[in-house]
Structures are given as C-alpha cells and as structure tokens.
Design an enzyme around this catalytic site. Structure first.
Site, short mmCIF file in Angstrom:
data_model
loop_
_atom_site.label_atom_id
_atom_site.label_comp_id
_atom_site.label_asym_id
_atom_site.label_seq_id
_atom_site.Cartn_x
_atom_site.Cartn_y
_atom_site.Cartn_z
N TYR A 159 -2.80 17.23 14.41
CA TYR A 159 -4.26 17.21 14.57
C TYR A 159 -4.66 16.74 15.96
O TYR A 159 -4.08 15.81 16.51
CB TYR A 159 -4.89 16.28 13.54
CG TYR A 159 -4.79 16.79 12.11
CD1 TYR A 159 -5.36 18.01 11.74
CD2 TYR A 159 -4.12 16.05 11.17
CE1 TYR A 159 -5.25 18.46 10.43
CE2 TYR A 159 -4.02 16.50 9.85
CZ TYR A 159 -4.59 17.71 9.50
OH TYR A 159 -4.49 18.16 8.20
N LYS A 206 2.36 -11.70 -4.95
CA LYS A 206 1.11 -10.93 -4.99
C LYS A 206 1.29 -9.58 -4.31
O LYS A 206 2.28 -9.37 -3.60
CB LYS A 206 0.00 -11.73 -4.29
CG LYS A 206 0.27 -11.98 -2.80
CD LYS A 206 -0.70 -12.96 -2.19
CE LYS A 206 -0.34 -13.24 -0.74
NZ LYS A 206 -1.19 -14.30 -0.17
C1 PLP Z 1 -0.24 -15.03 0.60
C2 PLP Z 1 -0.23 -16.50 0.55
C3 PLP Z 1 0.96 -17.21 0.77
C4 PLP Z 1 2.23 -16.57 1.28
O1 PLP Z 1 2.11 -16.35 2.67
P1 PLP Z 1 3.29 -15.85 3.60
O2 PLP Z 1 2.76 -16.00 4.97
O3 PLP Z 1 3.56 -14.44 3.26
O4 PLP Z 1 4.46 -16.72 3.34
C5 PLP Z 1 0.94 -18.57 0.56
N1 PLP Z 1 -0.20 -19.21 0.18
C6 PLP Z 1 -1.36 -18.55 -0.01
C7 PLP Z 1 -2.58 -19.30 -0.41
C8 PLP Z 1 -1.42 -17.18 0.18
O5 PLP Z 1 -2.58 -16.55 0.01
#
Ligand code: PLP
Length: 370
Positions: free
Chosen positions: A262, A39
């Site tokens: 800034y 993702k």
């Molecule tokens: C993002 C996510 C993961 C992966 O998590 P990590 O901590 O990056 O390994 C696994 N399960 C769900 C439901 C997630 O939303």
C-alpha cells in the site's frame, strides 16, 4: 502442527523457560513471596497454560487485570488465587467477594461497598490497600492512610491483608524510585503501628525487582521477566519463552520499478525476488514496523521487509535466500530476532508487542525449544 487450517503464523511458547524465569525471580526475591503476573493472556503466551505450569511452584497469587481473567483462572481449576491488580468496577465486586479473589482498594467508597457485599454474602472480604506513592493510577494518598486505616478497622467484613503500590520509573529514575520505596516502607510502618496487620507488602514489578528497589518488602509481582525479557540489565539469566513464526505463501520475481504494498512506499530498484509471508497487523505484526528496516529470518538468511505491513501479509526481499519457496518457515521473533529489537523498530516496548499478538495466532507449547 495439527491445526485443521494450516496456520500461516503461530506463536511457540516454552513453558519450561517461564518456569526457569520464575526460579530466577525467586532467587532475586529471596524471602519474598511471588505473585506472577499473568494478565493479558499471560502477555500473549496463553494464560491458562502458563498459570497451570506455575500453579504448583509455591506462589502466593496470580496477578490479573480484571474479573474476566480471574474467572478464566478459576475455570482452569487452579490452586492459586487470582489477585486483581487495578481498581475494580462496582459490578465486578460481588463476584470477587463470593470467590474470595484478591483485590485492591483505593477509596472509601470501595471499602464501604466491600463491607456491604461482605455482609450480604456472609463473607469476610480480604483486600490490599493501594497507596499512591507516585504512579498516579490507583491508591490512597499517603496522607490519607491513617484515617482510612481507622475506617477499615471499624468494618467487620473487610480485612486488610496487604499494602501495595507501583513504581512508575523503576527503569528510568533511580533516585525517585529509592525515595518512593522509602515512602512505601514508612506507609507500611504507619499502618502496622495503627493496628492494621499487613501480611503482604508489595511494590515491585520486574524492573523494581531487578534493580533491587524493594528490599524488605515481602512480595513481588514479576511480569515481563517471567517471559524472558529483562526491562533493565539483569544479574540472572532469563530465557525468552516465545517465538513468532509465519510461512512464505508465495514467491515471485518482480521487475524493476514495481511498487510493493500500500502507498507504493517501496519500489523495486531492479529485478527483485519478493516473498509474500502470511502475517500482518491483524496478528500483531504492527503496521508501525513498516519502513523501519525490519528483517525476518528465512532459510538461514536475514531478509528485509518491503513496504507497508498489510492486515494479513507482509512482503519480504528473498534475494539473499534464492531457494525460498512457498511453505517455508519464517522467524519473526526467536533466536535470531529479539522482541526488544522488534519493539524498538515499532517505536514501542516489548510489553506491547507481546500483548498485541493476535488471537488468530495459535499458541503451540514446546517443552524444550532447540
Ligand atoms: C502489569 C503489572 C505488573 C507486572 O509488570 P512487569 O513490568 O511486566 O513486570 C506488576 N504490578 C502491576 C500493578 C501491574 O499492573
């Protein structure tokens, strides 16, 4: 580099490091299936490139956040099915059903909607039941499960393929996590004994997998660890897969008493060699890094960042690197500067640094980083 506009900042990704990290995840997972989480553009590493590299590695699904990401994987022509990890919006569901993507259900309304869509599309919809064992983000409550199981068993177009949950504190609270894993196991047991066949049971992201919290579950969902960062001490060697570079665009000598950036939060104590570097918060080099004693790496020297991060540039004291010149490469994340250090200085976590890396940064793929 073959970009039309010479990039001022870019991300280098080593896909072989990600493949290596997948191997490590598999080693820890033992018999369990893998759902690599890609993702958010594979945590900034480039979703299509990462998914293509992992597609033939014998994985069960790709974890994504929404239908748009699932569609991107579909368009990339991959064999592996996307799985939408979080709750789905009603208007996303028909596309899910038509493509046979994986998804979760957390409510009776969703089950009924999928049943109607399954009828409409002439399809059997396979879903994973989410159970909320402590995260408070999605899922049925454990006390609701047996009733819901009966409901789902009565729906001829909805088939439960798995049970999923999520650890809120695998990296912080061992006792809670252990109890949560037990509760999850008993939920799975309960569903199976009420006649719901569960092909997959999964609760662990990277931290849960690395602390061994979900022994006995037959699927894991590693994200961060695939990108080479262990959220808890790891028993395996993970390889960082991402480097962030920029370039010096200008070097000048500023006299004593001259403000930099800034708010003039930093003023030269004496004559100072100042480099302007072509990266800023629009690229994901977060503004909260301002004034936190952050260093970058130029010509073999650590050089302190001066004053506030601006949208497109930062200023750096290159007194330690007197030969620094326009065009020089600047390492911001890489062998000398870890994403964990950057995250700590920014007051955040590596996940947010990775996913904040901007779309303006070209992703360059190098199979073997030196
Ligand atoms: C993002 C996510 C993961 C992966 O998590 P990590 O901590 O990056 O390994 C696994 N399960 C769900 C439901 C997630 O939303």
């Amino acid at each position: 580099m073959t970009h039309e506009s010479p990039p001022r900042a870019w991300v280098e990704v080593d896909l072989e490091a990600i493949a290596h990290n997948l191997k490590m995840a598999r080693q820890i997972a033992g018999e369990a299936q893998l759902m690599p989480v890609v993702k958010a553009n594979a945590y900034g590493h480039g979703m299509e490139a990462v998914a293509r590299r992992l597609d033939s590695e014998g994985i069960a699904a790709f974890g994504v956040a929404n239908v748009g990401e699932a569609r991107r994987l579909e368009l990339a022509g991959l064999m592996t099915r996307p799985f939408i990890l979080g709750p789905t919006l009603p208007e996303e569901r028909e596309e899910i059903v038509r493509h046979g993507w994986g998804c979760t259900v957390s409510s009776v309304a969703e089950v009924e909607h999928f049943q109607r869509l399954g009828e409409l599309c002439g399809r059997q919809v396979t879903v994973h039941m989410a159970v909320d064992t402590g995260m408070g983000r999605e899922g049925f409550l454990p006390s609701e499960l047996s009733e819901v199981a009966q409901l789902i068993l009565s729906k001829d177009h909805v088939k439960v393929e798995g049970l999923m949950s999520h650890f809120p504190a695998a990296d912080e609270d061992e006792g809670f996590t252990r109890a949560q894993a037990q509760e999850f196991a008993s939920c799975a047991e309960q569903l199976r004994s009420s006649g719901v066949p569960l092909r997959y049971c999964h609760i662990s992201a990277s931290a849960g997998e690395l602390v061994g919290a979900a022994k006995g579950m037959n699927m894991v969902r590693p994200g961060l660890m695939l990108y080479g960062v262990a959220p808890v001490p790891a028993s395996v060697e993970l390889r960082p897969a991402l480097r962030l570079y920029s370039r010096v665009v200008l070097v000048r000598e500023l006299p004593a008493g001259h403000g930099v950036s800034y708010g003039r939060t930093w003023v030269t104590p004496g004559s100072t060699r100042v480099a302007t570097v072509g990266i800023g918060y629009a690229d994901g080099w977060q503004r909260s890094l301002s004034g936190q004693g952050v260093w970058v790496y130029i010509r073999g020297q650590f050089c302190p960042m001066l004053g506030r991060v601006t949208m497109d540039q930062i200023m750096v004291d290159v007194t330690a690197a007197p030969t620094a010149a326009a065009g020089d490469e600047v390492e911001l994340i890489g062998p000398h500067l870890s994403v964990q250090q950057v995250a700590e200085r920014a007051g955040t976590i590596p996940w947010e640094i990775f996913t904040g890396l901007g779309t303006r940064l070209p992703r360059v793929y190098r199979s073997a980083l030196s």
